[in-house]
Structure formats: structure tokens, C-alpha cells
Design a protein around this motif. Structure first.
Motif, PDB file in Angstrom:
ATOM      1  N   GLU A 182       0.861  -1.181   0.000  1.00  0.00           N
ATOM      2  CA  GLU A 182       0.000   0.000   0.000  1.00  0.00           C
ATOM      3  C   GLU A 182       0.894   1.228   0.000  1.00  0.00           C
ATOM      4  N   GLN A 183       0.742   2.070  -1.014  1.00  0.00           N
ATOM      5  CA  GLN A 183       1.651   3.201  -1.199  1.00  0.00           C
ATOM      6  C   GLN A 183       1.470   4.240  -0.103  1.00  0.00           C
ATOM      7  N   LEU A 184       2.603   4.665   0.475  1.00  0.00           N
ATOM      8  CA  LEU A 184       2.561   5.728   1.467  1.00  0.00           C
ATOM      9  C   LEU A 184       2.178   7.053   0.798  1.00  0.00           C
ATOM     10  N   ASP A 185       1.615   7.950   1.578  1.00  0.00           N
ATOM     11  CA  ASP A 185       1.305   9.290   1.082  1.00  0.00           C
ATOM     12  C   ASP A 185       2.625  10.059   0.968  1.00  0.00           C
ATOM     13  N   ASP A 186       3.107  10.203  -0.269  1.00  0.00           N
ATOM     14  CA  ASP A 186       4.419  10.835  -0.491  1.00  0.00           C
ATOM     15  C   ASP A 186       4.296  12.226  -1.092  1.00  0.00           C
ATOM     16  N   ARG A 187       3.133  12.862  -0.889  1.00  0.00           N
ATOM     17  CA  ARG A 187       2.925  14.183  -1.496  1.00  0.00           C
ATOM     18  C   ARG A 187       3.980  15.188  -1.071  1.00  0.00           C
ATOM     19  N   TRP A 188       4.293  15.220   0.229  1.00  0.00           N
ATOM     20  CA  TRP A 188       5.246  16.210   0.713  1.00  0.00           C
ATOM     21  C   TRP A 188       6.664  15.899   0.235  1.00  0.00           C
ATOM     22  N   ILE A 189       6.966  14.623   0.043  1.00  0.00           N
ATOM     23  CA  ILE A 189       8.277  14.251  -0.493  1.00  0.00           C
ATOM     24  C   ILE A 189       8.397  14.741  -1.936  1.00  0.00           C
ATOM     25  N   ARG A 190       7.312  14.564  -2.712  1.00  0.00           N
ATOM     26  CA  ARG A 190       7.334  15.025  -4.105  1.00  0.00           C
ATOM     27  C   ARG A 190       7.433  16.549  -4.178  1.00  0.00           C
ATOM     28  N   VAL A 191       6.655  17.241  -3.362  1.00  0.00           N
ATOM     29  CA  VAL A 191       6.709  18.712  -3.339  1.00  0.00           C
ATOM     30  C   VAL A 191       8.101  19.173  -2.941  1.00  0.00           C
ATOM     31  N   GLY A 192       8.677  18.507  -1.923  1.00  0.00           N
ATOM     32  CA  GLY A 192      10.022  18.880  -1.482  1.00  0.00           C
ATOM     33  C   GLY A 192      11.071  18.620  -2.543  1.00  0.00           C
ATOM     34  N   GLY A 193      10.940  17.475  -3.244  1.00  0.00           N
ATOM     35  CA  GLY A 193      11.911  17.145  -4.288  1.00  0.00           C
ATOM     36  C   GLY A 193      11.845  18.119  -5.454  1.00  0.00           C
ATOM     37  N   ILE A 194      10.637  18.445  -5.877  1.00  0.00           N
ATOM     38  CA  ILE A 194      10.472  19.400  -6.990  1.00  0.00           C
ATOM     39  C   ILE A 194      11.004  20.771  -6.586  1.00  0.00           C
ATOM     40  N   THR A 195      10.712  21.180  -5.348  1.00  0.00           N
ATOM     41  CA  THR A 195      11.217  22.470  -4.851  1.00  0.00           C
ATOM     42  C   THR A 195      12.740  22.483  -4.832  1.00  0.00           C
ATOM     43  N   LEU A 196      13.335  21.349  -4.439  1.00  0.00           N
ATOM     44  CA  LEU A 196      14.798  21.246  -4.407  1.00  0.00           C
ATOM     45  C   LEU A 196      15.384  21.426  -5.804  1.00  0.00           C
ATOM     46  N   PHE A 197      14.760  20.802  -6.800  1.00  0.00           N
ATOM     47  CA  PHE A 197      15.246  20.939  -8.168  1.00  0.00           C
ATOM     48  C   PHE A 197      15.183  22.398  -8.627  1.00  0.00           C
ATOM     49  N   VAL A 198      14.102  23.087  -8.283  1.00  0.00           N
ATOM     50  CA  VAL A 198      13.964  24.501  -8.670  1.00  0.00           C
ATOM     51  C   VAL A 198      15.045  25.343  -7.997  1.00  0.00           C
ATOM     52  N   LEU A 199      15.298  25.079  -6.712  1.00  0.00           N
ATOM     53  CA  LEU A 199      16.340  25.830  -6.001  1.00  0.00           C
ATOM     54  C   LEU A 199      17.718  25.563  -6.581  1.00  0.00           C
ATOM     55  N   LEU A 200      17.973  24.303  -6.966  1.00  0.00           N
ATOM     56  CA  LEU A 200      19.261  23.972  -7.572  1.00  0.00           C
ATOM     57  C   LEU A 200      19.432  24.673  -8.918  1.00  0.00           C
ATOM     58  N   THR A 201      18.320  24.803  -9.656  1.00  0.00           N
ATOM     59  CA  THR A 201      18.382  25.534 -10.931  1.00  0.00           C
ATOM     60  C   THR A 201      18.744  27.005 -10.691  1.00  0.00           C
ATOM     61  N   GLY A 202      18.089  27.592  -9.678  1.00  0.00           N
ATOM     62  CA  GLY A 202      18.406  28.979  -9.334  1.00  0.00           C
ATOM     63  C   GLY A 202      19.852  29.137  -8.906  1.00  0.00           C
ATOM     64  N   TYR A 203      20.364  28.130  -8.178  1.00  0.00           N
ATOM     65  CA  TYR A 203      21.766  28.181  -7.741  1.00  0.00           C
ATOM     66  C   TYR A 203      22.705  28.048  -8.936  1.00  0.00           C
ATOM     67  N   ALA A 204      22.352  27.154  -9.870  1.00  0.00           N
ATOM     68  CA  ALA A 204      23.211  26.948 -11.045  1.00  0.00           C
ATOM     69  C   ALA A 204      23.305  28.210 -11.899  1.00  0.00           C
ATOM     70  N   TYR A 205      22.208  28.965 -11.956  1.00  0.00           N
ATOM     71  CA  TYR A 205      22.206  30.214 -12.732  1.00  0.00           C
ATOM     72  C   TYR A 205      22.638  31.412 -11.879  1.00  0.00           C
ATOM     73  N   LYS A 206      23.034  31.147 -10.627  1.00  0.00           N
ATOM     74  CA  LYS A 206      23.497  32.186  -9.701  1.00  0.00           C
ATOM     75  C   LYS A 206      22.494  33.328  -9.574  1.00  0.00           C
ATOM     76  N   ALA A 207      21.221  32.909  -9.457  1.00  0.00           N
ATOM     77  CA  ALA A 207      20.155  33.910  -9.348  1.00  0.00           C
ATOM     78  C   ALA A 207      20.280  34.739  -8.079  1.00  0.00           C
ATOM     79  N   TYR A 208      20.957  34.161  -7.071  1.00  0.00           N
ATOM     80  CA  TYR A 208      21.106  34.871  -5.805  1.00  0.00           C
ATOM     81  C   TYR A 208      22.086  36.046  -5.898  1.00  0.00           C
ATOM     82  N   GLU A 209      22.886  36.115  -6.986  1.00  0.00           N
ATOM     83  CA  GLU A 209      23.873  37.178  -7.110  1.00  0.00           C
ATOM     84  C   GLU A 209      23.299  38.447  -7.746  1.00  0.00           C
TER      85      GLU A 209
END
Length: 345
Positions: A7-34
Motif C-alpha cells: 500500500e503506497q505511502l502518502d508521499d505528497r510532501w516528499i514530491r513537493v520537497g523534491g520538486i522544490t529542491l530541483f527549482v532551487l538547484l536551478t536557481g543556484y546553477a544560474y546564480k540567481a542569488y547574485e
């Protein structure tokens, strides 16, 4: 034994967290914080959000598909042999499609050839990351499922022990047995001795039946012969037992007291009279199944039942990951078919 998907666990927050992490890594790769937040940055992050969400959800769908096909924990290597190449290929194609769409629509600055080639490596990294997280979720799902089933099996075993204890001290069965024994002592000492011997075998088996969850068919048949001897002594020619067991099936396994519960069910709910004898047939088939059937002659007055017999047997086979028992009733017969379990060597 066939395994059931976890029976599959409710992984909604894991998916939201993973997608958010990818977006943050993209921002870091493009040095958006600078740099101050701009329209260009917003476009890059929105593209990353859409791309990451599609990637994660499709990869998750692929992974769950193969988890259903190969559900055992020991099959993880087989799952990964399918999942990793498929997810990797999809991730690369998904990145290329998104980059091409950006280029043809001039959504923001075009991608270079090197950026396209870099997706081969980044796609593999993302594949390993998503697969690792989803497999971890699946692993814990299986553990939680196993823990719940173990607890349920403990409850079932406890219920069986309580039911068995009730049978061991069942006043009606014990009274009838002792009454029959008392009669035989005065009428036929030899038969009384034989009856007492079978009675001891029955109660000895009842006292020991909970030591093991499963027993082989040969042992169950030995017990049912003793149990039926007591019934036969009481009912005489009004009750018959027919056995048609393949010798090759005698070492197959089944939950303890299964046959006793089925025979007791037949005796309890049917008329037993010399003019209407009750016959119980116990037989095995080539497909590894056992059938207990009796001619149907229901009592006019309904017998009080706690529904323990058939439901208890059905629960046992379900928890043991075996096929469901089959209960059939025709105008003339009542049949219960159960799967015999192949012993593991």
C-alpha cells in the motif's frame, strides 16, 4: 507465495520537497542569488518548476509501474534494471523538449549545444535521486504493511487460540463424549476403550494445535479420523466420512484445525438422521486444492453461530498470501475449497 503490492505511502510532501529542491538547484546553477530578482530569473524558475514537476511525476509513474510488476523487496535489482534506463531516457528527452520549446518561442536566452549535451549527465543524476527516494518510500511501505499484517496475524492466532480453548472445554461436546463413553462402558468395554483412546487423541491434538501455525495434511487427516470416530460413535450410520486424498498431497500444508472446523460446520448446521444420513467428503485435486463437501439438509431451526469457522479460515489464508477459499452452495451440496500450501525446502 505470491506477493501483494505494498500500500503506497502518502508521499505528497516528499514530491513537493523534491520538486522544490530541483527549482532551487536551478536557481543556484544560474546564480540567481547574485542578481536582483528579474523577469529573466522568473522565467528560468518557472521553466524549472514545470520541467521538474513533469520529470518527477513521470519517473514516479514508471517506478510504481515496475513496483507493481515486481513487488518483492528482493526484486529491487530487477526493478532497477528496467527503471533506470527508462527514466534516464525520458529525463533526457524531457529536458531536450523543454529546451527546444524555449528556443523556438524565445522564452528566454537560447540554450547552447553544450547545455543539450549536459542533460545526459544531469538526467542520470536526477534518475538516481528520484529512484532512490521512491524506492525508499516503497521499502518503508512494505515494512509498515508487513508490521500491520504481523499484528493482524497475531490477533488471528490469539482468536484461534481462544476459539480452540472454547472447543477444548466445550461443555456440549465434552458432555456428549462422556455420555457416550459412560454408555459404552456398561454395554461394550472394548468399544469404550477404543472410544477413550480416540478421545484422548482428539484432546491431545487440540491442546497442541497452536504450537505451529501450519500443519501438514497427513497430520490433520490423522486428527480428523479420531475426531470423526467420536462423532460416528454417537451418530452411528447417520454420519459418514469419505476420504479421497492423493498421497502426493499429504505433505502439503494448511492452518491447524481447518478440517475440524469444516467438519464441525457440516455437523452443526445439517440434519443427521438414519433416514437422512449426512456424508462428508474430503478430497484433493490435481491443482493442489482440497475440497470438503457434504450433502445439504439444513436444520429447520437455525443454529446459533458466532461465524468463527469459515471467516477464521478465510482470514488465515488471506494473511498467508494464499488464494481465497471458495464457498459454494447448490440445492443439494455445500462445498468449501481451500488451497494447500506447498512446503518450502
Amino acid at each position: 507465495m505470491p506477493a501483494q503490492p505494498a500500500e503506497q505511502l502518502d508521499d505528497r510532501w516528499i514530491r513537493v520537497g523534491g520538486i522544490t529542491l530541483f527549482v532551487l538547484l536551478t536557481g543556484y546553477a544560474y546564480k540567481a542569488y547574485e542578481h536582483p530578482f528579474s523577469v529573466q530569473t522568473a522565467k528560468i524558475l518557472s521553466e524549472s518548476l514545470i520541467n521538474s514537476a513533469i520529470t518527477w511525476e513521470v519517473d514516479r509513474w514508471i517506478i510504481m509501474h515496475f513496483q507493481r510488476r515486481f513487488p518483492l523487496l528482493k526484486q529491487v535489482r530487477t526493478r532497477l534494471l528496467f527503471v533506470i534506463p527508462l527514466c534516464w531516457a525520458f529525463n533526457i528527452l524531457q529536458d531536450w523538449a523543454m529546451m527546444w520549446l524555449v528556443d523556438v518561442t524565445n522564452f528566454h536566452a537560447p540554450y547552447s549545444r553544450a547545455a543539450y549535451l549536459q542533460t545526459i549527465q544531469s538526467g542520470l543524476i536526477i534518475t538516481f535521486l528520484i529512484t532512490g527516494i521512491q524506492e525508499a518510500v516503497y521499502y518503508f511501505s512494505r515494512l509498515l504493511q508487513a508490521e500491520r499484517e504481523t499484528e493482524q496475524l497475531k490477533k488471528e492466532n490469539l482468536q484461534t487460540q481462544l476459539d480452540s480453548l472454547k472447543q477444548q472445554v466445550n461443555p456440549h461436546f465434552l458432555f456428549n463424549s462422556l455420555n457416550t463413553l459412560s454408555y459404552l462402558i456398561s454395554e461394550d468395554a472394548e468399544k469404550a476403550e477404543e472410544f477413550l483412546d480416540e478421545m484422548c487423541k482428539v484432546y491431545r491434538y487440540l491442546l497442541r494445535n497452536n504450537e505451529n501455525e501450519l500443519t501438514n495434511l497427513a497430520t490433520e487427516l490423522q486428527f480428523i479420523r479420531s475426531y470423526f470416530h467420536l462423532l460416528k460413535t454417537r451418530y452411528g450410520d447417520s454420519l459418514h466420512l469419505n476420504l479421497a486424498i492423493e498421497p502426493s498431497d499429504e505433505q502439503r500444508l494448511l492452518p491447524s484445525l481447518t478440517l475440524q472446523l469444516l467438519v464441525e460446520n457440516a455437523v452443526k448446521h445439517n440434519v443427521i438422521h438414519k433416514d437422512h444420513p449426512l456424508t462428508v467428503h474430503i478430497s484433493t485435486q490435481n491443482n493442489g486444492q482440497l475440497t470438503v463437501k457434504n450433502n445439504l439438509q439444513k436444520k429447520v431451526q437455525k443454529v446459533a453461530s458466532n461465524q468463527v469457522g469459515l471467516s477464521n479460515i478465510a482470514s488465515k489464508f488471506s494473511l498467508l498470501k494464499q488464494p481465497d477459499i471458495k464457498v459454494q452452495q447448490t440445492e443439494t451440496e455445500f462445498l468449501v475449497t481451500i488451497p494447500l500450501i506447498q512446503p518450502s525446502h
